[in-house]
Design an enzyme around this catalytic site. Structure first.
Site, PDB file in Angstrom:
ATOM      1  N   CYS A   1     -24.439   1.371  58.629  1.00 28.18           N
ATOM      2  CA  CYS A   1     -23.563   2.517  58.354  1.00 28.18           C
ATOM      3  C   CYS A   1     -24.007   3.736  59.156  1.00 28.18           C
ATOM      4  O   CYS A   1     -24.952   4.434  58.773  1.00 28.18           O
ATOM      5  CB  CYS A   1     -23.592   2.818  56.856  1.00 28.18           C
ATOM      6  SG  CYS A   1     -22.622   4.280  56.440  1.00 28.18           S
TER       7      CYS A   1
ATOM      8  N   CYS B   1     -23.781   7.072  57.363  1.00 26.92           N
ATOM      9  CA  CYS B   1     -24.797   7.302  56.328  1.00 26.92           C
ATOM     10  C   CYS B   1     -26.125   7.683  56.979  1.00 26.92           C
ATOM     11  O   CYS B   1     -26.830   8.557  56.498  1.00 26.92           O
ATOM     12  CB  CYS B   1     -25.060   6.041  55.492  1.00 26.92           C
ATOM     13  SG  CYS B   1     -23.594   5.192  54.934  1.00 26.92           S
ATOM     14  N   ASP B   2     -26.481   6.983  58.046  1.00 27.06           N
ATOM     15  CA  ASP B   2     -27.847   7.085  58.573  1.00 27.06           C
ATOM     16  C   ASP B   2     -27.958   7.730  59.952  1.00 27.06           C
ATOM     17  O   ASP B   2     -29.067   7.944  60.444  1.00 27.06           O
ATOM     18  CB  ASP B   2     -28.470   5.671  58.638  1.00 27.06           C
ATOM     19  CG  ASP B   2     -28.506   5.021  57.263  1.00 27.06           C
ATOM     20  OD1 ASP B   2     -28.715   5.749  56.284  1.00 27.06           O
ATOM     21  OD2 ASP B   2     -28.296   3.799  57.165  1.00 27.06           O
TER      22      ASP B   2
END
Ligand code: NDP
Length: 309
Positions: free
Chosen positions: A134, A137-138
Site C-alpha cells: 500500500c 499507507c507507507d
C-alpha cells in the site's frame, strides 16, 4: 440471540450501497465493517472515475460520504470482523472477533479482496521493514529514497505515480515486455522522469541487514541473454492484483478456481436462500468501485424481495 433482518459484511462501496438500499427498504441493516473500514479504496488517494465527481474526489472522503449516507437511512455500523459463519441452518449464524454471535435472515457478503504477494519468504521477513502492498499507507516513509513497485497494471501505475511524488526514484518491475494498465495510466508513468520501467524482469529475493536494502532481479529469465543482478532500493511495493476474501464462506458456497464466490447469472444471488455476494469478493472481471456499488444495490433489492416473499 440477536436476530438481524439484513446483515452486511464489509464496508466498501458494495457494503455501504447495500446499506443505503436496505435501510431505505426498512430492513434495519447492520453493517460489520470488517478488517479494513471503508474497504480497499481507503488505501488509494484520489478517485477520478466514480460518476458524480467531475473533479475527482479524495477516496477517504468518498467512503465517509457513503457511510454517512447509509447511516442516514438507518444502517447501524459495527466495528467488528466476522470470524465464523454457519450457513448450514436457517436463520444463519455469524460469529465475530469479540466473541459475539448473531442470527440473520439475509446475509450480504461484501468482504472485498486483499492484496496478493509474490510468495517469496523475503516478503514475510521484511514485512513492515521495507515491504508493503500500500503506497498511500507507507509511501511517506520513503521520501527522497529509492523504491520499486512490482506489477504492470493500473494499480502498479497508480502506486508508482504516487510514490514518484515522494521518492527520489521509482522502479517498476514488470514481468512482461509491456504494461497491462490503461493507456492514460501508461502515459502517466512513461512521462514521469522519476519512474523507470524494468520490463521482462522478475524478483528473486530481497536483501538487507535490518530492512530492505536491495532486490535480487532476473531479466529475461530462461533466455540466452538472461541476466541476474542486484538493485539497491529502500522500499519494495507489491501491486500484482488481489485475491477475494471468501475463505469463511467457501465451505458453504461455491467459489471459482481463484476463490471468487459464484453467483447466479446477472444477480448477486448465491445457491443459498437469502445469501448474496456483492463487490470484489464475487467479481473477477471488473473490480471497480462503481460496479461494486451496483452489485451492493442489487443484493439489497434481492434481500428485500426475499423477505417480502
Ligand atoms: P491487474 O490484474 O490488472 O494487474 C496485475 C499486474 O501484476 C499485471 O501487470 C500482472 O502481470 C502483474 N502480476 C501478477 N502476478 C504477478 C507475479 N506473480 N509476478 C509478477 N507480476 C505479477 O491488477 P490491478 O490491481 O492493477 O487492477 C485490478 C483492476 O482494478 C483492473 O481492472 C484495473 O483496471 C482496476 N483499477 C483501476 C484503477 C483506475 O481506474 N483508477 C486503479 C487501480 C485498479 P501480467 O500482465 O503479466 O499478468
Amino acid at each position: 440471540m440477536e436476530q438481524i433482518k439484513c446483515l452486511i459484511l464489509g464496508s466498501g462501496p458494495a457494503g455501504y450501497t447495500a446499506g443505503i438500499y436496505a435501510g431505505r427498504s426498512g430492513l434495519n441493516p447492520v453493517i460489520y465493517e470488517g478488517l479494513q473500514p471503508g474497504g480497499q479504496l481507503t488505501t488509494t488517494t484520489e478517485i477520478e472515475n466514480f460518476p458524480g465527481y467531475p473533479d475527482g474526489v479524495d477516496a477517504n472522503e468518498m467512503m465517509d460520504d457513503l457511510r454517512r449516507q447509509a447511516e442516514r437511512f438507518g444502517a447501524e455500523i459495527r466495528p467488528l470482523i466476522a470470524t465464523k459463519v454457519d450457513l448450514g441452518e436457517y436463520p444463519y449464524t455469524i460469529t465475530f472477533d469479540d466473541g459475539s454471535e448473531v442470527q440473520c435472515l439475509t446475509l450480504i457478503i461484501a468482504t472485498g479482496a486483499a492484496a496478493k504477494y509474490l510468495g517469496l519468504s523475503d516478503e514475510e521477513k521484511y514485512k513492515g521493514k521495507g515491504v508493503s502492498a500500500c503506497a498511500t499507507c507507507d509511501g511517506f516513509f520513503y521520501r527522497k529514497k529509492t523504491v520499486a513497485v512490482v506489477g504492470g497494471g493500473d494499480t502498479a501505475c497508480e502506486e508508482a505515480s504516487y510514490l514518484a511524488g515522494l521518492a527520489e526514484k521509482v522502479y517498476m518491475i514488470v514481468r512482461k515486455p509491456f504494461l497491462r494498465a490503461s493507456e492514460s495510466m501508461q502515459k502517466r508513468v512513461k512521462e514521469n522522469p522519476k519512474i523507470e520501467i524494468l520490463f521482462e524482469t522478475n524478483t528473486l529475493g530481497l536483501f538487507g541487514e535490518d530492512g530492505v536494502e536491495g532486490v535480487h532481479l532476473v531479466h529475461r529469465k530462461g533466455e540466452s541473454d538472461e541476466k541476474i543482478y542486484d538493485l539497491p532500493i529502500d522500499g519494495f511495493f507489491l501491486a500484482i492484483g488481489h485475491k477475494p476474501n471468501s475463505e469463511l464462506f467457501s465451505k458453504w458456497l461455491e467459489v471459482d478456481e481463484l476463490g471468487y464466490i459464484k453467483t447466479t447469472g446477472m444477480t448477486p444471488c448465491t445457491a443459498l436462500k437469502g445469501v448474496y455476494a456483492a463487490g470484489d469478493v464475487a467479481d473477477p472481471l471488473y473490480r471497480q468501485a462503481i460496479t461494486a456499488a451496483a452489485s451492493g444495490c442489487k443484493a439489497a433489492l434481492e434481500a428485500h424481495r426475499f423477505l417480502q416473499e
